[in-house]
Scaffold this motif. Sequence first.
Motif, short mmCIF file in Angstrom:
data_model
loop_
_atom_site.label_atom_id
_atom_site.label_comp_id
_atom_site.label_asym_id
_atom_site.label_seq_id
_atom_site.Cartn_x
_atom_site.Cartn_y
_atom_site.Cartn_z
N LEU A 217 0.81 -1.13 -0.11
CA LEU A 217 0.17 0.06 -0.09
C LEU A 217 0.92 1.24 0.13
O LEU A 217 1.53 1.53 0.76
N THR A 218 0.86 1.84 -1.07
CA THR A 218 1.73 3.12 -1.19
C THR A 218 1.01 4.39 -0.88
O THR A 218 -0.18 4.32 -0.77
N GLY A 219 1.54 5.53 -0.71
CA GLY A 219 1.17 6.77 -0.34
C GLY A 219 1.92 7.36 0.91
O GLY A 219 2.12 8.49 0.81
N PRO A 220 2.58 6.39 2.06
CA PRO A 220 2.77 7.32 2.96
C PRO A 220 4.24 8.06 2.62
O PRO A 220 4.98 7.55 1.72
N VAL A 221 4.49 9.21 3.14
CA VAL A 221 5.77 9.62 3.24
C VAL A 221 6.85 9.61 4.29
O VAL A 221 6.35 10.20 5.40
N GLY A 222 7.87 8.90 4.28
CA GLY A 222 8.55 8.50 5.37
C GLY A 222 8.19 7.26 6.11
O GLY A 222 7.13 6.65 5.68
N GLN A 223 8.83 7.05 7.37
CA GLN A 223 8.61 5.97 8.09
C GLN A 223 6.90 6.01 8.55
O GLN A 223 6.21 6.98 8.78
#
Length: 428
Positions: A217-223
Amino acid sequence: MDLDMNGGNKGVFQRLGGSNRSMTAPADSNQKVCFHWRAGRCNRFPCPYLHSELPGPGPSSNKRVADESGFAGPSHRRGPGFSGSGNNSWGRFGGNRTVTKTEKLCRFWVDGNCPYGDKCRYLHCWSKGDSFSLLTQLDGHHQVVTGIALPSGSDKLYTASKDETVRIWDCASGQCTGVLNLGAEVGCMISEGPWLLVGMPNVVKAWNIQNNADLSLTGPVGQVYSLVVGTDLLFAGTQDGSILVWRYNTATSCFDPAASLKGHTLAVVSLYVGANRLYSGSMDKSIKVWSLDNLQCIQTLTEHTSVVMSLICWDQFLLSCSLDNTVKIWAASEGRNLEVTYTHKEEYGVLALCGVHDAEAKPVLLCSCNDNSLHLYDLPSFTGRGKILAKQEIRSIQIGPGGIFFTGDGSGQVKVWKWSTEPTAIQS
């Protein structure tokens, strides 16, 4: 902080009676008792100071220690019973005196080589209290344990770590049966139904342990520091302060992007769902309350003065903890806004909260602090019920079935505990 003779602690050692004299100087050149020997951890061979007690030290020598120590911290760091005056009640080695135990683990015992045995003033056990006991220790991780998951109906335990792995343990034998090398630090891990959900830099990995489906699941920025599930929604707290939301699609068995919640100015490190609300705690020192109906922020709580590390719901209450050394209890006012009704203070920053009900339906709070301890409190009185100690800070706590619970610490150790009276997990 442990006292040793390395780095910045050298000055502290010298203020407490250390010396830059030759290591081979004869003992009678300095009739001081070795401070580290008294503490049960002198590692100087030979040591220029005495490894025996001086007969009847006078008030003047005690006064010097009190005046020159330079400590502004809690009194137990100076030894049991230290009052800063000429009369101190150190339990001494030798003779028929009783050794007074401190609340601190003996680090030599942890390493398996304490030479003082029963005479050591530090603890040679992982816990204090008679309502629980240590069953076993799971070794394998070598960095902080960031998640422990026991999927419902599974006979496997999953543990995640900053060492970039997820380990799979057989619950019957306690043996590690598999290691997933992920190639990046794991920030958090939870399980929901057949899904194992792992937060990593810039992605959430989802594994279905029943059919081996593998999703990214992509989309987060950073940890990704925190994950939680509410109804059919998956929430991820990220390093850039956003909370990303996916909706589980039962027709396609996929997670569809649903929203991105903005409001926090720093990383979101804790999430909890309860009472049709999402609660988020952040490094910006605030807690935000979000409606699950429309995903709008309906209240911001700003009473903490440091990072909000953990959140849980308990009946009509919200409990939060922070590195500001407090646990706060929140309840809804007549206007339905949350307000602090009680603040419990700890000596150290609070890292994680977890709650259970015991066999008599009494609530027990597990409260991890950054002095490498986990406190157990009866609620609502906050009466101490016991303490668990670890090599490093306990960052992960997970309740299992049959009176079992798990702790994971900064050294990578996972310990399995059992209640002497079986509790039941708290339901939000």
